[in-house]
Scaffold this motif. Structure first.
Motif, short mmCIF file in Angstrom:
data_model
loop_
_atom_site.label_atom_id
_atom_site.label_comp_id
_atom_site.label_asym_id
_atom_site.label_seq_id
_atom_site.Cartn_x
_atom_site.Cartn_y
_atom_site.Cartn_z
N PRO A 4 5.33 9.91 9.16
CA PRO A 4 3.88 9.89 8.83
C PRO A 4 2.56 10.03 8.70
N LEU A 5 1.48 10.21 8.37
CA LEU A 5 -0.50 10.18 8.86
C LEU A 5 -0.35 9.28 9.43
N VAL A 6 -0.83 9.00 9.81
CA VAL A 6 -1.77 7.43 10.33
C VAL A 6 -2.78 7.96 9.70
N PRO A 32 2.12 11.61 17.37
CA PRO A 32 1.74 12.95 17.35
C PRO A 32 0.21 13.32 16.08
N ASN A 33 0.66 12.42 15.05
CA ASN A 33 0.19 12.48 13.70
C ASN A 33 -0.73 11.50 12.93
N ILE A 34 -1.68 11.47 14.02
CA ILE A 34 -2.83 10.90 13.35
C ILE A 34 -3.60 11.84 13.24
N GLU A 35 -4.64 11.49 12.44
CA GLU A 35 -6.16 11.85 12.21
C GLU A 35 -7.21 10.56 12.15
N ILE A 36 -8.82 10.85 12.95
CA ILE A 36 -9.71 9.66 12.90
C ILE A 36 -10.40 9.81 12.41
N ILE A 37 -10.88 8.81 11.52
CA ILE A 37 -12.06 9.10 10.84
C ILE A 37 -13.25 8.52 11.13
N PHE A 58 -11.09 19.10 18.66
CA PHE A 58 -10.48 18.32 17.98
C PHE A 58 -10.87 18.29 16.67
N PRO A 59 -9.63 19.02 15.56
CA PRO A 59 -10.43 19.41 14.64
C PRO A 59 -9.39 17.69 13.90
N GLN A 60 -8.76 17.33 14.21
CA GLN A 60 -8.38 15.76 13.71
C GLN A 60 -8.97 14.80 13.21
N TYR A 86 -0.77 4.98 6.54
CA TYR A 86 -0.96 4.47 7.37
C TYR A 86 -2.37 4.26 8.00
N ILE A 87 -3.24 2.87 7.81
CA ILE A 87 -4.25 2.78 8.10
C ILE A 87 -4.37 1.86 9.70
N ASN A 88 -4.82 1.59 10.80
CA ASN A 88 -5.39 1.18 12.09
C ASN A 88 -7.05 0.92 12.25
N TYR A 89 -8.26 -0.36 11.58
CA TYR A 89 -9.22 -0.03 11.68
C TYR A 89 -9.12 0.23 13.40
N LEU A 90 -10.23 1.06 13.91
CA LEU A 90 -10.58 0.69 15.26
C LEU A 90 -12.41 0.54 15.50
#
Length: 287
Positions: A4-6, A32-37, A58-60, A86-90
């Protein structure tokens, strides 16, 4: 990938140096499956300029510069733009342990009815050196525990301390947060917007506490909470009262403990005279 994408979502504000460190800690994740917003609420272009080489490599990483200062709405924008399950605030001044996401997502995959996974968080100073824990960040348990959500919520509420963690600390499913981040029972919280989100999640299921330091909480004079003002602490009393609708503080004894904890925290400040009178009225009604 089958995983799943995180979405790691970062509400950025005028801190390009620590933001760069935060982003690097995401890029080093073993999961490995992470996007950064990144939603940039900055008053200048320093963050945008720092990100140029990252966006090329980094296209993610997805970057959005706000046309106007959104403040708490920036948190909602991050959430809306996230496409992960899934979401993780940073926070842009915190960092992640490289195995944080991998270790936390394990519990969602292996156990049912988990709505929140948190951990011990290591406090650090402006230069990244370890600091001793403060009251809220002290290790809750010495072993990993799966807890009833309302029980963990009660631990925070009765101590008047966010022992669950800052935004950086927690991983959750996007679909489980049915109110806007920081909104609880229709009220938008600012000082404790993270706790508001955690109570919303904890009312729906179980929590996991991991005793390892899987995130690093930076303490410094320019933290957002230091700019909100002492009076914002009244949010604790509001959320204690509201939480009873969800079954937190479900006995008068627990509710009284929470009220007394709050009263003790504010008793030496004249700004909270009305809150203390309010507590006295509530305690009288519980007799």
């Amino acid at each position: 990938m089958g995983l799943p994408l995180v979405s790691i979502v970062i509400p950025a504000y005028n801190r390009p140096h620590t933001l760069e460190i935060a982003i690097d800690s995401v890029l080093e994740q073993t999961y490995p499956n992470i996007e950064i917003i990144i939603c940039d609420d900055s008053t200048d272009d320093r963050v945008q300029e720092m990100l140029v080489p990252y966006l090329h490599s980094f296209p993610q990483i997805k970057y959005h510069k706000n046309e106007r200062n959104l403040f708490l709405e920036n948190w909602h924008k991050c959430f809306d733009l996230a496409t992960g399950e899934y979401i993780n605030y940073l926070m842009d001044d915190d960092t992640l342990h490289k195995e944080k996401i991998a270790k936390m997502i394990f519990f969602f995959n292996e156990f049912e009815n988990i709505t929140l996974v948190t951990s011990y968080r290591q406090t650090i100073d402006e230069s990244g050196q370890f600091l001793p824990p403060i009251g809220a960040t002290a290790r809750l348990y010495e072993e990993t525990r799966i807890l009833d959500g309302k029980m963990l919520g009660n631990v925070a509420l009765t101590r008047c301390l966010n022992v669950i963690g800052e935004p950086t600390t927690v991983l959750f499913r996007k679909k489980d947060l049915t109110e806007l981040y920081g909104v609880y029972k229709g009220k938008q919280y600012s000082l404790i917007n993270d706790l508001a989100a955690w109570l919303s999640l904890l009312s729906k299921g179980k929590a996991v506490y991991i005793p390892e330091a899987l995130s690093y909480f930076r303490r410094h004079p320019n933290q957002n909470n230091n700019t909100l003002g002492l009076k914002a602490f009244s949010e604790w009393l509001d959320i204690m009262i509201a939480s009873r609708e969800d079954g937190f503080l479900d006995t008068n004894a627990l509710f009284k403990t929470a009220l007394h904890s709050y009263r003790e925290r504010v008793r030496n400040y004249h700004q909270f005279v009305e809150d203390i009178m309010r507590i006295d009225r509530i305690l009288t009604s519980l007799e």
